[in-house]
Each structure stands twice: as C-alpha cells, then as structure tokens.
Design an enzyme around this catalytic site. Structure first.
Site: not given
Length: 344
Positions: A205, A221, A280, A287, A318, A320
């Site tokens: 991929e 990948e 991930a 921005g 991020r 969670s």
C-alpha cells in the site's frame, strides 16, 4: 561553443503514428558528462547548443559508438546495441537545467532522479505535465489513446490480448530502472521520477510519486507525495499521507526528517524535523492548533503547527478525552517556546 553539457542520454522510445514521442527509455543517462565525451558526439549530431532532443538513425548510433570507443566504453556499448534497434532512437542533450521543452527532455530528467543522479527538487521540472502525453501502458508498451481501440481489435483477431495496465502520464519506475538495494512489493505504486534510496522497502500500500522519495533505509507503507523527501531511518505507517505541493501545500516543501515515524492513517502538511513522531490517525496541517506541553503535561502555549515545522524530537498526539492536538518534546516545552520566540 563550449563542450560543457549538463546532461546527455541516448535513448530508444515509442512514437505514435504522427511521429510524436509517447515515452523514451534511457538505459545509461549521464549527468555532467565529460567535455571529451561531449566533443566526440556533438559534431556527429550537428548539435548547435541549447537543450535539444535529436532523432538519430541506426547508422548515426553506430557512428557515435565508434567515436566513443576510447572515450566511454559503457556508452559506446550502449550505442552499439541501439544501432540494432527497430524502434525510434533519440539523443537528448541538455546544455543547462532549464524549463522543459520536449517529451524526451522530460523523460531524461525523470530518469536522472530514478537513477539517483539527482534528488527531488534538484532539477527544474517546470512545464513537465503538458509534455507527458496521457497514454495507455500495456503489455506491448506505450500506446497512443487514439490508436488503442484499433490495436485492441487487431490483437483479438490474432487470438492475443492487449492488456492495459494503466492510463496515465507517468509509467511505473521499474519498467525503466530498478535501483539497487530496494524492495518494492507492488511496482505499479512507484512512478518514474521517484527517488528510492538504498535500503528502502515499499510495501503493497506504499506509494512514491515523481520528484519525491526516500533517502533510505526506511519503510514506506503510506503515501510519499510529489515533492516530498523522506530522511534516512524514517518509517511511514500503513495508510498515512504526506501533503505534496500539488495537493494544496502551496510553496511549502513538505519533508520528513531522519528517524521519524508517521503512524498508520496519520498525515502531515508541515515539514517534520528529525526524530518526530505523529500518532496514528492524527493529520497535522500548517494551521492546526497545537497545545505545547511541558514534561509534566502542563500547557505552556497554543501554537500553529507551522511554528513547529522542522523542529527535532517532537511527539504529536491527540488527547483522547478532549480531542485537542498536543505536542510533547524531549526538550522541555518551555525551552522550545523560547526558541520559537527568538525566531519571531
């Protein structure tokens, strides 16, 4: 006239019925050839300077081979083989690295990158798209789209199949060159004009576009877009993306530093410094508002991701619980904040 040339290559290619070039294969392109080589071939080609693609006959190829016997044995051997060709031949000479003016010139520069003679952004590719015809890439080579239907019928009437692998301006790199020390699981996913460095593995991929590539070693990948160069020791996880300048990145050159990891289904629209990690699923654009955290996870400042471009040792993640994009650093965030202010 000076004998200095920027590049020269002798190729065999495909033309349509109107005599227009569809593609050119250069087995041994040269970057900055010797003045001795240039002096030996230019009179035979009646070369008058500038950037030119000169159609040559089999007899001229043989004459060129003879002229280069004591100058460049490899090029002489190639020309001896080209003198046996049943396909059109071309000698492409570039006096300078200028904007492109012909299809053979465009193919030469794509070859120079894939042969690792030039790195992405190292050549002037201005004007390349109009010079690359959109053709059918088949099991019998390049076919002009206007001639495809008739050739498919002819093949069927002979009990054969003219198989079309793709319809595109760019062919796959491995039909022209396979660089040493690489693994490519699906060759259709690496275009001619990609730079694939020693030790690079491109999984099924993974994708590498023209004028982009990898220093190597590394694991690809995800997607290396046009113009993006990935430093050594960096891995791009499954389904991740790098924003190329053709995809809204403007004039910002997106790159990935050394020892980086972009997680699965993540993406970047900023240049990454060395040893960066992008969690991930996290896509960072220029921005994107990023919360800088110190070593105790306390907020120091909120900045735009572009302010962190090229900085080393960053972890993007991020939260969670609240969805905020956060950045931690192996240095303290306060030190990084002071460094950012110093460059305001």
């Amino acid at each position: 006239m000076s004998n200095a040339l920027f590049s020269i290559a002798f190729g065999v290619g495909t033309q349509n019925r109107q005599g227009n070039w569809l593609e050119v294969f250069y087995a041994q392109p040269l970057l900055k050839p010797s003045a001795e080589l240039a002096a030996a071939v230019t009179p035979i080609l009646s070369y008058a300077g500038g950037n030119q693609a000169i159609a040559i006959t089999k007899a001229q190829a043989a004459e060129l081979a003879n002229a280069l016997k004591n100058v460049d044995a490899a090029q002489a051997g190639l020309l001896t083989r080209l003198a046996e060709s049943q396909k059109p031949l071309v000698a492409t000479l570039l006096a300078e690295d200028a904007a492109l003016t012909s299809t053979p010139e465009a193919y030469l520069k794509l070859h120079l990158i894939s042969h690792r003679l030039a790195k992405p952004h190292g050549l002037n590719l201005t004007g390349i798209f109009p010079l690359l015809p959109n053709v059918a890439w088949t099991n019998q080579g390049a076919v002009d789209l206007a001639e495809l239907a008739e050739l498919q019928l002819e093949a069927r009437l002979k009990g054969e199949l003219l198989e079309v692998f793709s319809v595109d301006k760019f062919p796959k790199m491995t039909d022209y060159v396979v660089p040493s020390g690489v693994r490519i699981a699906d060759t259709a996913r690496v275009r001619l004009g990609a730079y694939v460095g020693e030790g690079t593995t491109v999984m099924h991929e993974g994708f590498i576009n023209f004028n982009g590539g990898t220093e190597g070693p590394g694991m690809i990948e995800g997607r290396v877009s046009a113009g993006v160069f990935v430093g050594k020791g960096s891995d791009l996880g499954g389904g991740c993306s790098t924003m190329g300048t053709l995809s809204g990145g403007g004039n910002i050159v997106i790159s990935v530093g050394e020892g980086c990891l972009i997680g699965a289904n993540a993406g970047i629209g900023i240049p990454l410094g060395d040893r960066n990690i992008v969690e991930a699923g996290l896509y960072i654009t220029a921005g994107t508002k990023v919360a800088l955290l110190d070593d105790k996870n306390a907020l120091v400042k909120v900045v735009k991701a572009r302010d962190l471009a090229g900085q080393p040792d960053l972890l993007f993640r991020r939260n969670s619980q609240n969805g905020a994009v956060e950045c931690k650093t192996n240095k303290t965030a306060i030190e990084l904040n002071e460094a950012l202010h110093a460059h305001n």
